[in-house]
Motif scaffolding. Structure first.
Motif, short mmCIF file in Angstrom:
data_model
loop_
_atom_site.label_atom_id
_atom_site.label_comp_id
_atom_site.label_asym_id
_atom_site.label_seq_id
_atom_site.Cartn_x
_atom_site.Cartn_y
_atom_site.Cartn_z
N GLN A 6 -94.18 15.07 36.01
CA GLN A 6 -94.08 14.74 37.43
C GLN A 6 -94.29 16.02 38.21
O GLN A 6 -93.85 17.09 37.79
N TRP A 23 -87.03 9.05 38.50
CA TRP A 23 -87.55 8.64 37.19
C TRP A 23 -87.97 7.17 37.30
O TRP A 23 -87.15 6.30 37.56
N THR A 28 -85.67 5.99 28.78
CA THR A 28 -84.97 7.20 29.19
C THR A 28 -85.92 8.39 29.13
O THR A 28 -86.73 8.50 28.21
N GLY A 29 -85.81 9.27 30.10
CA GLY A 29 -86.59 10.51 30.09
C GLY A 29 -85.68 11.68 29.81
O GLY A 29 -84.58 11.78 30.35
N GLN A 56 -79.66 17.27 39.53
CA GLN A 56 -79.92 15.94 38.97
C GLN A 56 -78.72 15.10 39.34
O GLN A 56 -77.60 15.39 38.93
N LEU A 95 -82.58 11.19 32.05
CA LEU A 95 -82.67 10.44 33.29
C LEU A 95 -82.95 8.98 32.97
O LEU A 95 -83.80 8.68 32.14
N LYS A 97 -83.84 5.06 34.70
CA LYS A 97 -84.67 4.57 35.79
C LYS A 97 -83.93 4.70 37.13
O LYS A 97 -82.78 4.29 37.26
N GLU A 100 -82.66 10.76 40.00
CA GLU A 100 -83.53 11.74 40.63
C GLU A 100 -83.23 13.17 40.22
O GLU A 100 -82.08 13.52 39.94
N TYR A 122 -91.16 15.80 30.84
CA TYR A 122 -90.17 14.96 30.18
C TYR A 122 -90.71 14.44 28.85
O TYR A 122 -91.90 14.26 28.68
#
Length: 126
Positions: A6, A23, A28-29, A56, A95, A97, A100, A122
Motif C-alpha cells: 500500500q 486494510w 489478515t495482513g 496502528q 491488521l 479488514k 488502519e 504486508y
C-alpha cells in the motif's frame, strides 16, 4: 507467501498532515516493513522541523523521526526504513479488514514544506 503493498503521498507547508491506509482484505495482513521515500528535501533545523510518526489503531508502531539537527535533514531520493517500535509485538503486527495504519507529520515552529511517499509491505495470512 503472497505480499501486497500500500502506498500514499503526503505533503504540506507549515502544516500538519495525516494519511490513513485501511486494510481492505478479508485475509489478515501482517506488516512486514514500512518505508518513507523523500520527494522534497527538508533541512535540519532545531526550531522549524517536522516529526514523522505512525500508529496502528491508535497504538504507536514506529519510532518518530524528527528533522532536528540531531535527527538530520531529509534529502530528495532518501529512503527511510521505519524502525518497529518496542510495543509492536505479536498480534499488533496484524491488521484485520478495516483496521488502519496512520502516518502523521507534525510541525514545529513554522514547519518546513515536505513531500513524502509512504510504502507499507504486508504478507497475507489465510
Amino acid at each position: 507467501m503472497i505480499r501486497t503493498i500500500q502506498s500514499v503521498t503526503m505533503s504540506g507547508s507549515n502544516s500538519t498532515a495525516a494519511a490513513a491506509m485501511a486494510w481492505p482484505y478479508d485475509e489478515t495482513g501482517v506488516l512486514q516493513s514500512a518505508r518513507i521515500l523523500v520527494q522534497k528535501a527538508v533541512a535540519a533545523d532545531n526550531s522549524d522541523y517536522i516529526t514523522i510518526s505512525a500508529t496502528q489503531n491508535s497504538t504507536a508502531i514506529f519510532a518518530a523521526r524528527a528533522t532536528t539537527s540531531a535527527g538530520g535533514a531529509l534529502l530528495v531520493g532518501d529512503t527511510l526504513a521505519m524502525t518497529l517500535g518496542t510495543t509492536m509485538i505479536g498480534e499488533k503486527l496484524e491488521l484485520k479488514k478495516g483496521e488502519e495504519v496512520t502516518f502523521a507529520v507534525a510541525e514545529n515552529g513554522t514547519g518546513p514544506a515536505f513531500e513524502l511517499s509512504i510504502e507499507l509491505v504486508y504478507k497475507l495470512v489465510n
